[in-house]
Design an enzyme around this catalytic site. Sequence first.
Site, PDB file in Angstrom:
ATOM      1  CG  ASP A 172      -2.002   1.034   1.190  1.00 55.94           C
ATOM      2  OD1 ASP A 172      -2.375   1.482   0.084  1.00 55.94           O
ATOM      3  OD2 ASP A 172      -2.498   1.400   2.268  1.00 55.94           O
ATOM      4  CG  HIS A 255      -4.869   3.452  -3.808  1.00 56.23           C
ATOM      5  ND1 HIS A 255      -3.500   3.633  -3.738  1.00 56.23           N
ATOM      6  CD2 HIS A 255      -5.235   2.906  -2.613  1.00 56.23           C
ATOM      7  CE1 HIS A 255      -3.064   3.230  -2.554  1.00 56.23           C
ATOM      8  NE2 HIS A 255      -4.098   2.777  -1.851  1.00 56.23           N
ATOM      9  CG  HIS A 258      -7.309  -1.569  -4.264  1.00 56.17           C
ATOM     10  ND1 HIS A 258      -8.457  -0.951  -3.808  1.00 56.17           N
ATOM     11  CD2 HIS A 258      -7.075  -2.595  -3.413  1.00 56.17           C
ATOM     12  CE1 HIS A 258      -8.910  -1.588  -2.732  1.00 56.17           C
ATOM     13  NE2 HIS A 258      -8.074  -2.584  -2.460  1.00 56.17           N
ATOM     14  CG  HIS A 272      -5.793  -1.847   0.622  1.00 54.86           C
ATOM     15  ND1 HIS A 272      -6.800  -1.263  -0.109  1.00 54.86           N
ATOM     16  CD2 HIS A 272      -4.807  -0.904   0.701  1.00 54.86           C
ATOM     17  CE1 HIS A 272      -6.454  -0.025  -0.457  1.00 54.86           C
ATOM     18  NE2 HIS A 272      -5.253   0.210   0.024  1.00 54.86           N
TER      19      HIS A 272
END
Length: 358
Positions: A172, A255, A258, A272
């Site tokens: 992340d 992101h 993601h 995540h």
Amino acid sequence: MAISVLYSPARYVQGKGAMADLGSYLKGLGSNPLIVSDEVVWNIVKETVTTGFTKEGLEVTRVPFGTYATPKAVDDLVETIASGKHDVIVAIGGGSAIDAVKAAGHLAGIRWASVPTAASSDAPTSALSVIYTEEGEFIEYRFFPHNPDLVLIDTQLVANAPVKFLVAGVGDALATYLEARATMRGQGLTMAGGRPTRSAMALAELSWDLLWEYALPAIDAVASKTVTPALEAVVEANTLLSGLGFESGGLAAAHAIHNGLTAAPQTHGLTHGQKVNIGSLTQLILEGAPTHEIEDFIEFTTKVGLPNTLTEIGLSNEHTAELRAVAEAATVEGETIHAMPFPVTADLVFDALLAVES
């Protein structure tokens, strides 16, 4: 000229044994706290938290938490806050519990605190929540007028947690600099509602540098359940530096991809950070980054234990329907991918995802 904005939590506390001081920090925020945590986490911290609360004259009231920060989970917490007349809400656990608590605290008009028990994401410091369906599909970001009143992380708990959580946090956090760099190059806005600040860019780059220097020895420390200077550096990089860096430096393609990946059922068991790492690699391909930068990123994150191929996340180039759905979801109007310094379409993302596999 666009305004630059920097967001940050009111107070950040990190260190070995910090959980014992949670009560003393909360006492300055309210007199009737509500604790939110799942059963596993609560069994680990209950004794320490209770001792600290008793010392400060605070009552221990705790409600369980499920898997995802869903609209219902948030609304249920708001009702609990009102019925118990709580004046501060505290999330102890993972990113979803923290997101639910932030959203509920905002709606209820009380203060809120983030107490992560693993350095698995940069969610704890931010003034936003990611909301999902019951099945784990991304719904929306919710934005709040301020960051948490307190972020407290006990590095011994991080050391005691499974290694996969620290690895996820590294995945992340590595995206933070890549996305902030892309946002700065373009004209996009950050989650803080303005252009990236130079301070946020510096923090994002510091997070990146610390991870490349200390991630591997920090992972070794967690494997042996010990707190070392390397682990302290990576916890700060994963939590504080990445949190400030992404929020005030900007999110971009990593992101958004993601979020798109949550549309593929094959990825629902992934952390995540694992999905974000695929997003980071895809972003580097979209940018046409230098070959050595892509190769170095793949080599390093593979050593860390993060996925760099579709196969590793349950997909392949033959899953065209799923990859199309991912690409479409990643490029919907309002997604952070449009902060990239060039127009990005679903077709471009689809092709980049195919390139990841090779």
